[in-house]
Each structure stands twice: as C-alpha cells, then as structure tokens.
Design an enzyme around this catalytic site. Sequence first.
Site, mmCIF file in Angstrom:
data_model
loop_
_atom_site.group_PDB
_atom_site.id
_atom_site.type_symbol
_atom_site.label_atom_id
_atom_site.label_comp_id
_atom_site.label_asym_id
_atom_site.label_seq_id
_atom_site.Cartn_x
_atom_site.Cartn_y
_atom_site.Cartn_z
ATOM 1 N N TYR A 16 0.801 -1.229 0.000
ATOM 2 C CA TYR A 16 0.000 0.000 0.000
ATOM 3 C C TYR A 16 0.836 1.282 0.000
ATOM 4 O O TYR A 16 0.289 2.374 -0.103
ATOM 5 C CB TYR A 16 -0.915 0.029 1.230
ATOM 6 C CG TYR A 16 -1.894 -1.117 1.280
ATOM 7 C CD1 TYR A 16 -3.017 -1.126 0.466
ATOM 8 C CD2 TYR A 16 -1.690 -2.196 2.129
ATOM 9 C CE1 TYR A 16 -3.915 -2.183 0.498
ATOM 10 C CE2 TYR A 16 -2.582 -3.258 2.173
ATOM 11 C CZ TYR A 16 -3.693 -3.240 1.361
ATOM 12 O OH TYR A 16 -4.577 -4.293 1.391
ATOM 13 N N HIS A 21 -4.366 6.326 -0.811
ATOM 14 C CA HIS A 21 -4.886 6.293 0.556
ATOM 15 C C HIS A 21 -3.783 6.536 1.588
ATOM 16 O O HIS A 21 -4.071 6.790 2.755
ATOM 17 C CB HIS A 21 -5.544 4.932 0.807
ATOM 18 C CG HIS A 21 -6.868 4.998 1.499
ATOM 19 N ND1 HIS A 21 -7.607 6.163 1.658
ATOM 20 C CD2 HIS A 21 -7.614 4.020 2.103
ATOM 21 C CE1 HIS A 21 -8.735 5.889 2.310
ATOM 22 N NE2 HIS A 21 -8.758 4.598 2.592
ATOM 23 N N ASN A 69 -9.239 1.413 8.506
ATOM 24 C CA ASN A 69 -10.555 1.373 9.148
ATOM 25 C C ASN A 69 -10.501 1.313 10.663
ATOM 26 O O ASN A 69 -11.516 1.525 11.327
ATOM 27 C CB ASN A 69 -11.354 0.173 8.624
ATOM 28 C CG ASN A 69 -11.668 0.291 7.143
ATOM 29 O OD1 ASN A 69 -11.243 1.222 6.470
ATOM 30 N ND2 ASN A 69 -12.411 -0.660 6.626
ATOM 31 N N ASP A 94 -5.883 11.637 3.030
ATOM 32 C CA ASP A 94 -6.236 11.820 1.618
ATOM 33 C C ASP A 94 -7.666 12.335 1.518
ATOM 34 O O ASP A 94 -8.520 11.995 2.336
ATOM 35 C CB ASP A 94 -6.095 10.494 0.866
ATOM 36 C CG ASP A 94 -6.932 9.381 1.491
ATOM 37 O OD1 ASP A 94 -6.750 9.097 2.694
ATOM 38 O OD2 ASP A 94 -7.781 8.803 0.795
ATOM 39 N N ASN A 115 -13.175 6.271 6.140
ATOM 40 C CA ASN A 115 -13.228 5.289 7.220
ATOM 41 C C ASN A 115 -12.210 5.528 8.331
ATOM 42 O O ASN A 115 -12.466 5.207 9.496
ATOM 43 C CB ASN A 115 -13.080 3.875 6.662
ATOM 44 C CG ASN A 115 -14.317 3.436 5.899
ATOM 45 O OD1 ASN A 115 -15.424 3.839 6.218
ATOM 46 N ND2 ASN A 115 -14.128 2.630 4.871
#
Length: 194
Positions: A16, A21, A69, A94, A115
């Site tokens: 990631y 994100h 989350n 973001d 989230n």
Amino acid sequence: MTIQLIVGLGNPGSKYESTRHNAGFWFIDALARHWGGHLSSDTKFHCEMLRIFVKQVDRRLIKPQTFMNLSGKSVAAVANFYKVPAESILVVHDELDLPPGKMKLKIGGSHGGHNGLKDIQAQLGTPDFWRLRLGIGHPGHRDQVIGFVLTNPPASERKLIDASIRHAVNEIDALLDIDPAKSTQRINTFTAEA
C-alpha cells in the site's frame, strides 16, 4: 492552540506504500525528515512513532499500523495515555473532494465517508480535532472509489500531491501553534503547479 499529536493516515505494508490512501503517511515521513527524526515501531500503541521536542513542546508524530478502518484504536490510545485533548490533534489524510495539489485545513466536521476519520471520531468520542485534507482527486463515480484510493497515482498527480505536502511541511511552524486565520489561509489558498 498548540498541536501535540500529528497523525498521518494510511495502510501499513509495502503493498500500500505508494497508493493514494497513504497520502497521510507520506506527509508524516516528509515531516520526520524535515525535523531530522526517525519513526520507530511502538507495539503498545499499534503505530510507528516519533517523539520530538519542537519549539519547547513535547510532540508526537504517528502512523497507525492498524489499517485505515481501525485508525482510531491507535490515535485514541496515544491521546488518552499522553492526555492530548482532541483540539491538539492534527490528522492528515487523503481527500477525494479536492484535486491533487490542493489541500484544506479545518477543525471538526463530518468524516465525509472516510473510514479512518470515522473510526477516529468514534474512538475519541468527538469530531473536534484538526484535519489537513490532502487532495487526491476523485475517480468520477462512487463505485470506483475503493479501487481508486488503493492504486498508485500517475507520476504527474503524485508530483502535485508531493508539492502540497512540501508546502504544508514548510508551513509547519504556523500549523503547530494554530492561528486559524493565518495558517488556514496559507494552506487553503495553495495550489501546486503542474
């Protein structure tokens, strides 16, 4: 108001690392470099953390390692342990509703479907913390949002996002002792050049 805790939102792991994100992580990494510090793993608080004294104030930078989350688990643990009130927390994340190269600074408000913010609000029990919203653009349709935020931006967009991060880092002294009128204007009126 003095900012004591600066939180960058993202997802842990190399998979990631370069996705949209993770813009909040990019900010924290840039700020740590700016201050000449290094983040290290803190398993007690489920994050990477840098403790640093800046302008005679004990401050912490964190990157929650809980996945987006569950960001609030880490943020609330640090805030509660070190007795940092919500209004002394700056969360950098973001933002779909701003184009790459734009950013907005504000306090409070809704989570807007983000989230990470949603979990932080739930865990802190209040929305009244500062947010620095880094524009990443929008894919055009809400059904495409998840795939969009979890993919890497093209180089041209990453360059604009990085430029906005550099500008925010250069304004960090104003951000740390938030003068809402001055720092909000200097952040919110910035537009990165392509």
